[in-house]
Design an enzyme around this catalytic site. Structure first.
Site, PDB file in Angstrom:
ATOM      1  CB  THR A   1      -0.874  -0.010   1.278  1.00 49.62           C
ATOM      2  OG1 THR A   1      -1.719  -1.155   1.261  1.00 49.62           O
ATOM      3  CG2 THR A   1      -1.722   1.236   1.418  1.00 49.62           C
ATOM      4  CB  ILE A   2       1.407   4.352  -1.577  1.00 50.59           C
ATOM      5  CG1 ILE A   2       0.166   4.777  -2.398  1.00 50.59           C
ATOM      6  CG2 ILE A   2       2.345   3.481  -2.398  1.00 50.59           C
ATOM      7  CD1 ILE A   2      -0.351   6.158  -2.146  1.00 50.59           C
TER       8      ILE A   2
END
Length: 555
Positions: A377-378
């Protein structure tokens, strides 16, 4: 603690100082994305314009973590109206995704990858909603830097190269995916130039046609055609009917600070429940990462996650009174009494609520889900000189999502459907046009009715734990916006308590004595970004996690 003499930052918890600026700031997990967002701010765009620009770049340059085949959530603080709004841009399952269909396919457990885990991607709809409601720039402008990197290539950084390398087997299992993401048969080495020209062409269509190009145009048709070829479930109706929802964030107070998270179908309530439980302990006197503090933190997490297992699902399938109870001070006070300061509990049951299944059903459902999410994820945040903030998270769920690149689009599709379970009676059981259990949570904190902190910690199941540790670091232990995110963290999971190397051996021994299974982490936990507002001076203070390639930068 004494000030260290061998590093420039003034605290042993950080290796760099906080970034300070007055006109705007952005913090992302990749310098190319931060730079693209900063240019937007300097050219007159606002925080939302900068964030979507950076998010689009991240969808190209950090492909194991995010992409336009994934989902998005955000919290926006609008300076004009002085209001907080949250955006749920997560996708739904196919209308054809019925329990009967999975039974027909002889699936006894929800797959972790592949076409059956693909739900409608929500990212492009999320970008569109953010720009239309709060932005000032057109989609064509904000995706332009991402198109450039996808078309002409970018140098792959060390951390991203290592993540890519660890996923080679997964990528190689599908010919189209391998052709796209394993040039010359291997993951790009650090410094090697990687391009995805097919994704560039897709982004150009999005830039010209906006969200309709993705959900009602040639992109949707191409993805659906590929799904049908692979015996998947998504069809054009699933794409055409997708929409993001503007919602109210949920909140609690923690020692005078108002903490905001997102409601289900994602896990924000677990953070609020943990904070409510911990508020009853004098954490400051215990000391940072002491055995006493970490024991309380772990047990609070275990209670909150027992409730998460029971009640986190598409909100249409859980009575609203359940959420209200879970984030109440009264409920936390009752659950706090279950914690023995000297001994880890064998287990914690979810709280008893009306209108939901028995805990036996829940336990089976959680067992089926545990360990799926590596946290690919970012998280990023941005602020501008006018007082606007955005807290944004975007993900493919697992490393390189489902492992499926859709036809000639260059789009890697997420596997968020792996968050469903097949357990009959669970509120998170697979079903048609339904949102799965999600882990993505952006966060925001207000103090005295004004913005104080926009932050997040990516990392799957670690996110709720990371949010809690960062806030306790700041509020109880007095750390600044950089120190709080960089300080050593722990993570409690299916295999017990994993601690980062900076947690002293004596602390680990004391946790073991209390009955915890403790192991040293083989890697770092989570990836933090944060922007804090000095309410006296109006100065923005940024922090970025050294566990990622992160960069906080302002002007």
């Amino acid at each position: 603690m004494p000030r260290p003499g061998d590093r420039p930052a003034a605290n042993i918890h950080s290796t760099r100082s906080a970034v300070l600026a007055s006109h705007g700031m952005i913090a992302t997990s990749q310098p190319l994305a931060s730079a693209a967002g900063l240019r937007v701010l300097q050219e007159g765009g606002n925080a939302i314009d900068a964030a979507v620009t950076a998010a689009a770049v991240l969808a190209v340059v950090e492909p194991s973590m995010t992409g336009i085949g994934g989902d998005l959530f955000a919290i926006v603080y609008d300076a004009k109206t002085k209001t907080l709004r949250a955006l749920n841009a997560s996708g739904r399952s196919a209308y054809a995704a019925t329990p009967a269909e999975f039974a027909r396919r002889k699936e006894t457990r929800m797959p972790s990858t592949g076409v059956l885990t693909v739900t409608v991607p929500g990212v492009v709809e999320g970008w569109s909603e953010l720009l239309s409601k709060y932005g000032t720039l057109p989609m064509s402008r904000v995706v332009a830097p991402a198109i450039e990197y996808a078309k002409n290539g970018y140098p792959v950084s060390e951390i991203i190269s290592g993540q890519w390398k660890s996923s080679e087997r997964k990528l190689a299992s599908d010919p189209v995916t391998a052709a796209t993401f394993l040039p010359n048969g291997h993951a790009p080495a650090p410094g090697e130039i990687f391009a995805n020209p097919k994704l560039a062409a897709t982004l150009e269509l999005v830039g010209k046609g906006g969200r309709d190009a993705f959900y009602k145009g040639s992109i949707a048709r191409a993805i659906v055609a590929d799904m049908k070829k692979r015996d998947g479930l998504l069809d054009e109706r699933d794409f055409a009917e997708h929409k993001a929802d503007w919602i109210d964030p949920i909140s609690t107070t923690y020692r005078g600070f108002d903490v905001y998270e997102l409601p289900p179908n994602t896990q924000g309530f677990a953070v609020l429940e943990m904070l409510n439980i911990l508020e009853g302990f004098d954490l400051k006197s215990m000391g940072h990462n002491s055995p006493e503090y970490l024991h309380a933190l772990i047990e609070a997490k275990r209670i909150a996650f027992a409730d998460r297992a029971a009640y986190l699902a598409d909100p249409s399938f859980v009575p609203p009174t359940v959420l209200k109870t879970l984030i109440s001070k009264e409920y936390a006070a009752a659950r706090r009494k279950e914690i023995d300061p000297q001994h880890a509990a064998e287990s914690y049951k979810p709280g008893t609520m009306t209108g939901v299944p028995s805990t036996g059903v829940i336990a089976e459902a959680e067992q089926n889900f545990t360990g799926r999410d590596r946290g690919d994820t970012i998280y990023m945040t941005a602020a501008d000189g006018q007082g606007n903030f955005i807290s944004l998270i975007q993900s493919l769920f697992s490393d390189f999502g489902s492992g499926v690149v859709a036809g000639d689009t260059g789009i890697l599709l997420h596997n968020r459907g792996a968050g469903f379970v097949l357990t009959p009676g669970s509120p998170d059981q697979i079903g048609p046009h339904k949102r799965p259990l999600h882990t993505l949570i952006p966060a925001f904190v207000m103090k005295d009715g004004r913005p104080w902190l926009s932050f997040g910690v990516m990392g799957g199941d670690h996110q709720a734990q990371g949010h809690t540790q960062v806030l306790v670091n700041m509020i109880d232990f007095g750390m600044n916006v950089q120190e709080a995110g960089e300080a050593a963290r722990i993570n409690h999971g299916a295999n017990g308590v994993q601690v980062e190397s900076a947690v002293p051996q004596a602390v680990r021994a004391a946790l073991i004595q209390r009955g915890h299974k403790v192991t040293q982490s083989v890697g770092a936990y989570g990836g933090y970004q944060g922007i804090m507002l000095d309410q006296r001076t109006g100065v923005l203070m940024g922090g970025s996690d050294v566990r990622k390639d992160g960069l906080a930068i302002g002007w």
